[in-house]
Design a protein around this motif. Structure first.
Motif, PDB file in Angstrom:
ATOM      1  N   ARG A   1       1.370  -3.531   0.870  1.00 15.77           N
ATOM      2  CA  ARG A   1      -0.059  -3.231   0.936  1.00 15.77           C
ATOM      3  C   ARG A   1      -0.325  -2.032   0.031  1.00 15.77           C
ATOM      4  NH1 ARG A   1       0.714  -6.978   4.203  1.00 15.77           N
ATOM      5  NH2 ARG A   1       0.096  -7.076   6.403  1.00 15.77           N
ATOM      6  N   SER A   2      -1.544  -1.902  -0.402  1.00 10.93           N
ATOM      7  CA  SER A   2      -1.951  -0.695  -1.110  1.00 10.93           C
ATOM      8  C   SER A   2      -2.775   0.166  -0.167  1.00 10.93           C
ATOM      9  CB  SER A   2      -2.758  -1.034  -2.361  1.00 10.93           C
ATOM     10  OG  SER A   2      -3.952  -1.718  -2.007  1.00 10.93           O
ATOM     11  N   ILE A   3      -2.602   1.478  -0.285  1.00 14.30           N
ATOM     12  CA  ILE A   3      -3.367   2.433   0.500  1.00 14.30           C
ATOM     13  C   ILE A   3      -4.293   3.169  -0.446  1.00 14.30           C
ATOM     14  CG2 ILE A   3      -3.238   4.478   1.974  1.00 14.30           C
ATOM     15  CD1 ILE A   3      -0.560   3.535   2.950  1.00 14.30           C
ATOM     16  N   ALA A   4      -5.567   3.140  -0.170  1.00 10.86           N
ATOM     17  CA  ALA A   4      -6.553   3.728  -1.061  1.00 10.86           C
ATOM     18  C   ALA A   4      -6.334   5.227  -1.191  1.00 10.86           C
ATOM     19  CB  ALA A   4      -7.961   3.440  -0.536  1.00 10.86           C
ATOM     20  N   PRO A   5      -6.720   5.816  -2.351  1.00  8.33           N
ATOM     21  CA  PRO A   5      -6.566   7.265  -2.513  1.00  8.33           C
ATOM     22  C   PRO A   5      -7.396   8.031  -1.493  1.00  8.33           C
ATOM     23  CG  PRO A   5      -7.878   6.319  -4.299  1.00  8.33           C
ATOM     24  CD  PRO A   5      -7.299   5.183  -3.522  1.00  8.33           C
ATOM     25  N   SER A   6      -6.901   9.171  -1.105  1.00  6.13           N
ATOM     26  CA  SER A   6      -7.589   9.980  -0.108  1.00  6.13           C
ATOM     27  C   SER A   6      -8.813  10.646  -0.725  1.00  6.13           C
ATOM     28  CB  SER A   6      -6.636  11.040   0.444  1.00  6.13           C
ATOM     29  OG  SER A   6      -6.191  11.875  -0.604  1.00  6.13           O
ATOM     30  N   ASP A   7      -9.661  11.199   0.133  1.00  6.12           N
ATOM     31  CA  ASP A   7     -10.888  11.849  -0.323  1.00  6.12           C
ATOM     32  C   ASP A   7     -10.617  13.078  -1.172  1.00  6.12           C
ATOM     33  OD1 ASP A   7     -12.589  11.137   2.806  1.00  6.12           O
ATOM     34  OD2 ASP A   7     -12.328   9.928   0.984  1.00  6.12           O
ATOM     35  N   ASP A   8      -9.407  13.657  -1.049  1.00 10.34           N
ATOM     36  CA  ASP A   8      -9.106  14.869  -1.814  1.00 10.34           C
ATOM     37  C   ASP A   8      -8.592  14.561  -3.218  1.00 10.34           C
ATOM     38  OD1 ASP A   8      -5.907  15.602  -0.140  1.00 10.34           O
ATOM     39  OD2 ASP A   8      -6.591  13.919  -1.379  1.00 10.34           O
ATOM     40  N   GLY A   9      -8.697  13.304  -3.612  1.00 13.38           N
ATOM     41  CA  GLY A   9      -8.358  12.944  -4.977  1.00 13.38           C
ATOM     42  C   GLY A   9      -6.921  12.530  -5.184  1.00 13.38           C
ATOM     43  N   GLY A  10      -6.148  12.346  -4.102  1.00  9.97           N
ATOM     44  CA  GLY A  10      -4.768  11.914  -4.244  1.00  9.97           C
ATOM     45  C   GLY A  10      -4.668  10.513  -4.832  1.00  9.97           C
TER      46      GLY A  10
END
Length: 570
Positions: A504-513
């Protein structure tokens, strides 16, 4: 919109005049002849029909389960099916005790093409059919009864002629199967007329039997009516001692299994169907359910489902369709109790059950161990106790979408914590437990790095890991990075098998990761804890995530890797 009076549009199927019916007093006391139609009827029903690799995997699976008759295709319908049958025959892939079957309509060109596909086989069943019911005679084909009989007889005559030639030229033995398609909607006296004409033309004898397949092409009545139809044919067919009565129930009314069971009581000898009920529309009869129903009544079905999980994973892979979690005997949740009262009864049943006694555990008609399932998933936390939103919280809060069986496995870890503390777990606490259980494991093995390289046509890997505090570099090769890593570990004496892989892919976090890949690998070990166990890997690179998942799974299984001394360093 549903009609207020459906009788203006639909009519009930008429009852069968069989006042002295015998089947209600019968029991199923022997297993039928089983015929798998996964590679033909099941394959025709798929969004994306199987390719050769998936077909071969399915063929080997049904052979391993114990099927001795397997319908392998509709060779005249497509070049793909024709080529696959030739691949089986010419490649010597058909075991000596297995008879392949091929389907054809009652047309000369299609019959000849179909018989060419099995030329050179040791033994093959030619399954020919034509529709016999009034709707098909009058609406679809515009044929009267004599024309329908003549079509069936001429097809059988041609098959008989070509079979004689094939026996002389290449030694192939041909058996005949005839289906009056739409039998369940055909007048019984006419179905008998057509079938008797076929067996007469073939010259059926007790030593040269004809398979007469009586399909519920569409379920049009309750299963007791189908049983009446089967019993009527069983009692009235000419040359009954020279006939094998076969059933091919579909599941349009949801009673395919019941129809098959009552049909066996009514005198049938053989069942055609698919593993887990795949097939056109609502599917064919579910052979796994039928077979395990017999098993729970103390009758061995002659098919081996000792590792039902592996069978399910193979079928899901080949069909590219999921098996419902509530599917009888095999669904991921069928041995799971969410209700507190059910949990209590099951726990008490296990406590009272003696190893040598008849099985008598509440809510469990079969011992899960008999089909390779564990007891661990029987008692589960649920939403009513405030612990059932584990998968939902990990997905919504952290983007981790767990496979179903990992949900079952991880819920046990959560349950241990909640039972020990007596407290509720927040989403953050569940995530911390998930990380410590799967992602942050470093003992007894820790991933360091890997390098991929080409090794001829194979994928090579140089894998560096710390094992019990000692750094080791392992070499392996395979058909891809995962296979190569498993091979490298096996050379090192750590023998694991990959049962299932998902990513699965995990979307980037809100902090820009950066976005990350999450790999889930289900492993089985010959040296560690029994059963299947998951490993999980997280990385920006999917290959790295996959290898981390393998290491995670090894740490979960915890084989005695510290004791492995014959590790071959690069």
């Amino acid at each position: 919109m549903m009609l207020p009076d459906p009788s203006t549009k639909y009519r009930p199927f008429p009852a069968i005049p069989l006042a002295d019916r015998q089947w209600p007093n019968k029991v199923i006391n022997k297993a039928p002849i089983w015929m798998s139609t996964d590679l033909r009827d099941g394959n025709q029903s798929l969004f994306e029909p199987m390719n050769v690799e998936r077909k071969m995997r399915m063929f080997r699976a049904v052979c391993d389960i114990g099927f001795k008759e397997i319908e392998v295709g509709f060779p005249a319908a497509s070049q793909t099916d024709f080529d696959f049958v030739r691949h089986l025959v010419e490649g010597g892939h058909v075991p000596d005790d297995v008879t392949i079957e091929v389907l054809t309509q009652a047309r000369e060109d299609l019959i000849r093409r179909t018989m060419d596909s099995v030329r050179g086989a040791r033994r093959a069943i030619i399954h020919v059919y034509n529709a016999t019911s009034p709707t098909f005679r009058e609406v679809v084909f515009n044929m009267d009864k004599p024309q329908v009989v003549a079509l069936a007889v001429s097809a059988v005559r041609l098959i008989k002629e070509v079979a004689a030639e094939m026996r002389e030229s290449c030694g192939t033995e041909i058996l005949l199967q005839y289906s009056p398609e739409t039998f369940s909607a055909t007048e019984l006296d006419f179905a008998k007329e057509v079938c008797d004409a076929v067996t007469a033309e073939w010259g059926a004898t007790p030593h040269n039997k004809v398979i007469l397949n009586l399909p519920a092409t569409v379920e049009v009545a309750t299963p007791n009516v189908y049983a009446d139809q089967v019993e009527w044919m069983h009692r009235n067919l000419a040359r009954r001692d020279s006939v094998i009565i076969s059933l091919h129930p579909h599941n349009d009314r949801g009673t395919g299994v019941a129809a098959a069971e009552l049909g066996l009581m009514a005198g049938a000898d053989r069942i055609e169907g698919c593993l887990f009920g795949n097939g056109e529309r609502t599917g064919n009869v579910d052979i796994v359910t039928l077979a395990l129903n017999m098993y729970t009544q103390g009758l061995h079905p002659g098919l081996d489902f000792s590792d039902i999980n592996s069978v399910a994973r193979t079928v899901e892979y080949c069909n590219q369709l999921p098996i419902h979690p509530r599917h009888p005997y095999v669904g991921d949740l069928v041995f799971t109790a969410f209700s507190g009262s059910h949990q209590d009864a099951i726990k008490k049943g296990f406590a009272a059950q003696k190893a040598s006694a008849l099985w008598n555990v509440p809510y469990l008609p079969i011992d899960p161990a008999d089909v390779g399932r564990s007891y661990d998933s029987v008692i589960r936390v649920n939403s009513q106790s405030g612990k059932g939103g584990i998968a939902y919280l990990l997905e919504t809060e952290y983007g981790v979408v767990m496979p179903r069986r990992l949900q079952v496995e991880f819920s046990r870890e959560v349950q241990q914590v909640t039972e020990a503390t007596g407290a509720e777990m927040s989403a953050a606490a569940i995530w911390d437990l998930f990380r410590s259980t799967y992602l942050d494991t470093a003992e007894p093995m820790r991933y360091v790095e890997h390098h991929l390289f080409e090794h001829g046509s194979a994928q090579g890997i140089r894998l560096t890991v710390d094992i019990a505090g000692q750094r080791q570099t392992l070499l392996g090769e395979g058909n891809g990075p995962i296979d190569a890593a498993v091979h490298a570990l096996r050379i090192a004496g750590i023998d694991v098998q990959v049962q299932n892989y998902e990513e699965r892919s995990i979307a980037p976090s809100d902090d820009g990761g950066n976005a990350q890949a999450c790999a889930f690998v289900e492993l089985r070990s010959t040296t560690g804890k029994p059963g299947d166990h998951y490993g999980v890997g997280l990385d920006t690179n999917i290959v790295t995530a996959s290898i981390r998942a393998i290491v995670s799974g090894i740490n979960r299984i915890q084989p005695d890797v510290a004791a492995v001394t014959d590790i071959r360093a690069a």
